[in-house]
Design a protein around this motif. Structure first.
Motif, PDB file in Angstrom:
ATOM      1  N   THR A 196       0.763  -1.177   0.145  1.00  0.00           N
ATOM      2  CA  THR A 196       0.049  -0.175   0.088  1.00  0.00           C
ATOM      3  C   THR A 196       0.697   1.313   0.039  1.00  0.00           C
ATOM      4  O   THR A 196       2.192   1.077   0.176  1.00  0.00           O
ATOM      5  CB  THR A 196      -1.007   0.065   1.272  1.00  0.00           C
ATOM      6  N   PRO A 197       0.417   2.407  -0.300  1.00  0.00           N
ATOM      7  CA  PRO A 197       1.095   3.650  -0.199  1.00  0.00           C
ATOM      8  C   PRO A 197       1.607   3.905   1.135  1.00  0.00           C
ATOM      9  O   PRO A 197       2.710   4.536   1.368  1.00  0.00           O
ATOM     10  CB  PRO A 197       0.299   4.765  -0.713  1.00  0.00           C
ATOM     11  N   PHE A 198       0.904   3.429   2.291  1.00  0.00           N
ATOM     12  CA  PHE A 198       1.456   3.642   3.376  1.00  0.00           C
ATOM     13  C   PHE A 198       2.518   2.824   3.779  1.00  0.00           C
ATOM     14  O   PHE A 198       3.513   3.112   4.451  1.00  0.00           O
ATOM     15  CB  PHE A 198       0.330   3.228   4.576  1.00  0.00           C
ATOM     16  N   ASP A 199       2.519   1.488   3.153  1.00  0.00           N
ATOM     17  CA  ASP A 199       3.772   0.640   3.277  1.00  0.00           C
ATOM     18  C   ASP A 199       4.753   1.096   2.674  1.00  0.00           C
ATOM     19  O   ASP A 199       6.040   1.145   3.343  1.00  0.00           O
ATOM     20  CB  ASP A 199       3.560  -0.783   2.686  1.00  0.00           C
ATOM     21  N   MET A 200       4.670   1.823   1.631  1.00  0.00           N
ATOM     22  CA  MET A 200       5.959   2.486   0.852  1.00  0.00           C
ATOM     23  C   MET A 200       6.390   3.708   1.780  1.00  0.00           C
ATOM     24  O   MET A 200       7.519   3.649   1.775  1.00  0.00           O
ATOM     25  CB  MET A 200       5.262   3.230  -0.599  1.00  0.00           C
TER      26      MET A 200
END
Length: 266
Positions: A196-200
């Motif tokens: 996810t973008p949050f993981d990135m």
């Protein structure tokens, strides 16, 4: 389970996706993720019998297990009206609607207002140095990225909102995401490579207390912004966010792929 590991799992599934395809232009898309809010770890009690613990923050997500009345949980994050929780007895991490929880110690969110549900949700370290603010020309970005930056802040100004500051760390991972969508021929907030973008953001050490992402496939920055503005709510008009990163790549399918990443810095 260690706190850091639990938070990583939570960020992996806390993303709400809704895709809009305009009539008559089936190849064009806009999409945005709802912002995830971190909260202080706190205890909570289930208030109803046989409550579903789900893999994501909506009733459309799969059921992991049933929770019993008076069962104790650890609250770790919030997305809209749902909480991400950890069940110590089973080791499960999932989402539960706030209507079935009693927070025993108030969870202090790191932002004051929940983002409305929007239509729109390796490993070299990248510095998070903030470049000049959007009121001036930003170095090291393309003319398309600068145009998008100007359009976003023009729209925010018309709503009486503060301009978003440009962040060089977000720029780099936004470009990575846009390139990944092009190379792997997909249109989604979740990447098989980056998650996810949050993981990135966490992987590249971008620190945030709230975050969101808009993606679009369209011919120009102006058309992409106009498509987002037609929706009832989107990350462009969140007063919560303070910084933005923009990645744009040419696409044989859409003309261009746009990735906008938003954060509120911790």
């Amino acid at each position: 389970m260690k706190r850091k590991k639990i938070l990583t799992i939570v960020l992996a599934f806390l993303i709400l996706v809704f895709t809009v395809i305009p009539m008559g232009t089936a190849q064009l898309k806009v999409d945005a993720s709802e912002a995830y809010q971190k909260v202080d770890f706190s205890s909570a009690t289930v208030t109803a019998s046989k409550v579903n613990l789900r893999t994501g923050p909506a009733t459309t997500f799969n059921i992991i297990c049933k929770l019993n009345k008076d069962q104790k949980l650890t609250v770790m994050g919030k997305l809209g009206d749902w909480y991400s929780v950890y069940v110590s007895s089973s080791g499960n991490v999932g989402a539960i609607s706030s209507q079935y929880l009693k927070i025993e110690k108030a969870a202090t969110t790191t932002s004051t207002k929940v983002v409305p549900k929007v239509v729109t949700k390796v490993a070299t370290k990248i510095p998070t140095k903030v470049a000049t603010t959007v009121s001036t020309q930003v170095k090291d970005i393309s003319s398309d990225e600068q145009a998008m930056l100007d359009l976003v802040n023009k729209a925010r100004k018309e709503k009486g909102l503060k301009a978003l500051a440009f962040d060089s760390g977000l720029l780099k991972i936004s470009r990575l995401k846009a390139t990944d969508m092009k190379n792997n021929n997909y249109f989604s907030h979740t990447s098989k490579v980056y998650g996810t973008p949050f993981d990135m953001m966490k992987k590249y050490e971008i620190k945030f207390s709230a975050a969101g992402e808009n993606i679009a496939g369209n011919q120009t920055a102006e058309k992409a912004v106009n498509a987002w503005l037609k929706e009832s709510g989107n990350n462009l008009f969140s007063g919560k966010f303070t910084h933005i990163g923009i990645g744009i790549v040419d696409s044989p399918t859409y003309g261009k792929l746009f990735v906008l990443m938003f954060i509120k810095k911790t």
